[in-house]
Design a protein around this motif. Structure first.
Motif, PDB file in Angstrom:
ATOM      1  N   LYS A   9      53.211  34.286  44.765  1.00 28.71           N
ATOM      2  CA  LYS A   9      54.171  33.969  44.082  1.00 28.71           C
ATOM      3  C   LYS A   9      53.697  33.406  42.745  1.00 28.71           C
ATOM      4  CE  LYS A   9      54.780  29.312  45.920  1.00 28.71           C
ATOM      5  NZ  LYS A   9      55.617  28.192  46.601  1.00 28.71           N
ATOM      6  N   GLY A  10      54.627  33.229  41.843  1.00 25.77           N
ATOM      7  CA  GLY A  10      53.948  32.677  40.298  1.00 25.77           C
ATOM      8  C   GLY A  10      53.764  33.942  39.511  1.00 25.77           C
ATOM      9  N   ARG A  11      53.481  33.296  38.051  1.00 28.64           N
ATOM     10  CA  ARG A  11      53.128  34.433  37.062  1.00 28.64           C
ATOM     11  C   ARG A  11      51.960  35.402  37.488  1.00 28.64           C
ATOM     12  NH1 ARG A  11      50.200  32.523  31.623  1.00 28.64           N
ATOM     13  NH2 ARG A  11      49.874  34.266  30.596  1.00 28.64           N
ATOM     14  N   LEU A  12      50.866  34.862  38.134  1.00 25.97           N
ATOM     15  CA  LEU A  12      49.785  35.677  38.466  1.00 25.97           C
ATOM     16  C   LEU A  12      50.376  36.855  39.373  1.00 25.97           C
ATOM     17  CD1 LEU A  12      47.025  36.430  37.904  1.00 25.97           C
ATOM     18  CD2 LEU A  12      46.506  34.790  40.000  1.00 25.97           C
ATOM     19  N   PHE A  13      51.291  36.543  40.271  1.00 23.60           N
ATOM     20  CA  PHE A  13      51.891  37.326  41.103  1.00 23.60           C
ATOM     21  C   PHE A  13      52.649  38.630  40.324  1.00 23.60           C
ATOM     22  CE2 PHE A  13      55.940  38.713  43.025  1.00 23.60           C
ATOM     23  CZ  PHE A  13      55.608  39.495  44.233  1.00 23.60           C
ATOM     24  N   GLU A  14      53.474  38.066  39.382  1.00 22.42           N
ATOM     25  CA  GLU A  14      54.233  38.920  38.714  1.00 22.42           C
ATOM     26  C   GLU A  14      53.498  39.865  37.718  1.00 22.42           C
ATOM     27  OE1 GLU A  14      56.883  36.529  36.593  1.00 22.42           O
ATOM     28  OE2 GLU A  14      57.940  35.879  38.225  1.00 22.42           O
ATOM     29  N   ASP A  15      52.340  39.499  36.945  1.00 20.45           N
ATOM     30  CA  ASP A  15      51.486  40.075  36.151  1.00 20.45           C
ATOM     31  C   ASP A  15      50.634  41.216  36.960  1.00 20.45           C
ATOM     32  OD1 ASP A  15      52.176  38.820  34.029  1.00 20.45           O
ATOM     33  OD2 ASP A  15      50.493  37.213  34.041  1.00 20.45           O
ATOM     34  N   MET A  17      51.820  42.450  40.184  1.00 16.83           N
ATOM     35  CA  MET A  17      52.581  43.626  40.406  1.00 16.83           C
ATOM     36  C   MET A  17      52.919  44.556  39.352  1.00 16.83           C
ATOM     37  SD  MET A  17      52.513  43.029  43.648  1.00 16.83           S
ATOM     38  CE  MET A  17      53.432  44.154  44.304  1.00 16.83           C
ATOM     39  N   ASN A  18      53.114  43.845  38.169  1.00 15.42           N
ATOM     40  CA  ASN A  18      53.347  44.835  37.027  1.00 15.42           C
ATOM     41  C   ASN A  18      52.285  45.814  36.755  1.00 15.42           C
ATOM     42  OD1 ASN A  18      55.959  43.750  36.675  1.00 15.42           O
ATOM     43  ND2 ASN A  18      55.080  42.197  35.098  1.00 15.42           N
ATOM     44  N   LEU A  19      51.074  45.370  36.916  1.00 14.30           N
ATOM     45  CA  LEU A  19      49.965  46.512  36.656  1.00 14.30           C
ATOM     46  C   LEU A  19      49.893  47.176  37.727  1.00 14.30           C
ATOM     47  CD1 LEU A  19      47.001  47.056  35.281  1.00 14.30           C
ATOM     48  CD2 LEU A  19      46.010  45.323  36.832  1.00 14.30           C
ATOM     49  N   LEU A  20      50.115  46.910  39.110  1.00 15.85           N
ATOM     50  CA  LEU A  20      50.046  48.052  39.937  1.00 15.85           C
ATOM     51  C   LEU A  20      51.087  49.017  39.810  1.00 15.85           C
ATOM     52  CD1 LEU A  20      49.534  45.681  43.323  1.00 15.85           C
ATOM     53  CD2 LEU A  20      47.784  47.264  42.350  1.00 15.85           C
ATOM     54  N   SER A  21      52.243  48.521  39.337  1.00 11.82           N
ATOM     55  CA  SER A  21      53.378  49.415  38.950  1.00 11.82           C
ATOM     56  C   SER A  21      53.142  50.498  37.900  1.00 11.82           C
ATOM     57  CB  SER A  21      54.523  48.780  38.764  1.00 11.82           C
ATOM     58  OG  SER A  21      55.582  49.456  38.546  1.00 11.82           O
ATOM     59  N   GLU A  22      52.670  49.975  36.836  1.00 10.13           N
ATOM     60  CA  GLU A  22      52.165  50.748  35.549  1.00 10.13           C
ATOM     61  C   GLU A  22      51.136  51.696  36.193  1.00 10.13           C
ATOM     62  OE1 GLU A  22      51.140  47.714  32.673  1.00 10.13           O
ATOM     63  OE2 GLU A  22      53.041  47.120  32.419  1.00 10.13           O
ATOM     64  N   ALA A  23      50.153  51.323  37.091  1.00 10.70           N
ATOM     65  CA  ALA A  23      49.165  52.384  37.578  1.00 10.70           C
ATOM     66  C   ALA A  23      49.756  53.105  38.673  1.00 10.70           C
ATOM     67  CB  ALA A  23      47.871  51.565  37.962  1.00 10.70           C
TER      68      ALA A  23
END
Length: 283
Positions: A9-15, A17-23
């Motif tokens: 959880k938290g900001r690092l989790f969100e960042d 997961m966004n990177l994995l999604s963008e990849a």
């Protein structure tokens, strides 16, 4: 199957997961499941507390992990730094009540400092020959001076708003931190091959950050002038138009230089300038 440890959880989790999604690596961000497999890539995600990630990677429970540099340095686990990811940036700083007249690091001699990062703080104090008492706590470190638990704090600072709300001010920046991709030293060749595929995708996403694809109509009479101000990857693409006196110019611009360059292009007669974002870029 490559296993990556990710903060739950938290900001690092969100960042992350966004990177994995963008990849284009599809992973469910389910809070109920500890281990989740990607539906389109040989990767499974292990959701952990951030302070457990360095050990899980060093011990081989996970092959790789995304962790804050602050946690990685504090834990001191034996794992490789594969890549600096450039997000979740913050700093570890010493802060004191704002009404104190601070003259320098010597002020901390004999003081009690509350922190969740005793290892990094101890190293800093030793470097500066400061003798202070380190009080290790978890949770809301910033309230410690206000309730008389400590004279100062050593904690993560991002925007600084938390310090302000607790009547504190930052006086010494000890280290800068960002998200790291770390890896187990004994990773198999098969898993390294999967990792290389993932890193290739990450690089394509990162290379496209803050880049704009720009198309414009340019008068041929001033084409060389226009080309000279374009900092394209190699050289701009020039396409002829039905009107022999005009051509179409395509290039990539960095967001930081964008408006300055667009202004120059307008002065040189460029028209019909179209700007589109770039999702990924393979160099």
């Amino acid at each position: 199957m490559l296993r990556i440890a990710v903060q739950s959880k938290g900001r690092l989790f969100e960042d992350t997961m966004n990177l994995l999604s963008e990849a284009d690596i599809k992973v469910s961000a389910s809070k109920r499941t500890l281990l989740v497999q990607s539906s389109n890539f040989p990767l499974e995600v292990l959701y952990l507390r951030d302070d457990d990630i360095p050990q899980s990677v060093a011990s081989g429970v996970a092959d790789i992990g995304v962790v804050g540099e602050n946690e990685f340095v504090e834990r001191g686990e034996d794992a490789d730094i594969i890549s600096r990811l450039g997000f979740s940036k913050c700093r570890l700083s010493l802060a004191i009540p704002k009404e104190i007249d601070y003259k320098g690091v010597e002020w901390f001699n004999g003081k009690k400092i509350a922190t969740s990062y005793p290892g990094i703080l101890r190293h800093f104090l030793e470097q500066h020959h400061i003798h202070a008492e380190i009080h290790v706590i978890t949770g809301s470190v910033e309230i410690s001076p206000g309730i008389g638990l400590a004279d100062a704090i050593f904690d993560i600072v991002s925007s600084g708003s938390t310090l302000v709300s607790n009547n504190l001010r930052e006086v010494e920046i000890v280290m800068q931190s960002e998200a790291l991709l770390i890896g187990n030293k004994q990773m198999s060749d098969e898993k390294k091959a999967i990792l290389e595929q993932m890193l290739f995708r990450f690089k394509a996403v990162k290379d496209a950050e803050d880049k704009k694809y720009v198309r414009m109509n340019a008068p041929k009479a001033r084409l060389q002038e226009i080309i000279n101000v374009l900092p394209g990857l190699k050289s701009p693409t020039i396409i002829p138009l039905a009107d022999d006196e005009w051509c179409s110019v395509h290039t990539v611009l960095d967001q930081k230089q964008f408006w300055e360059i667009i202004g120059k292009l307008k002065e040189m007669g460029a028209q019909g300038i179209l700007v589109t974002p770039i999702e990924k870029m393979i160099l």
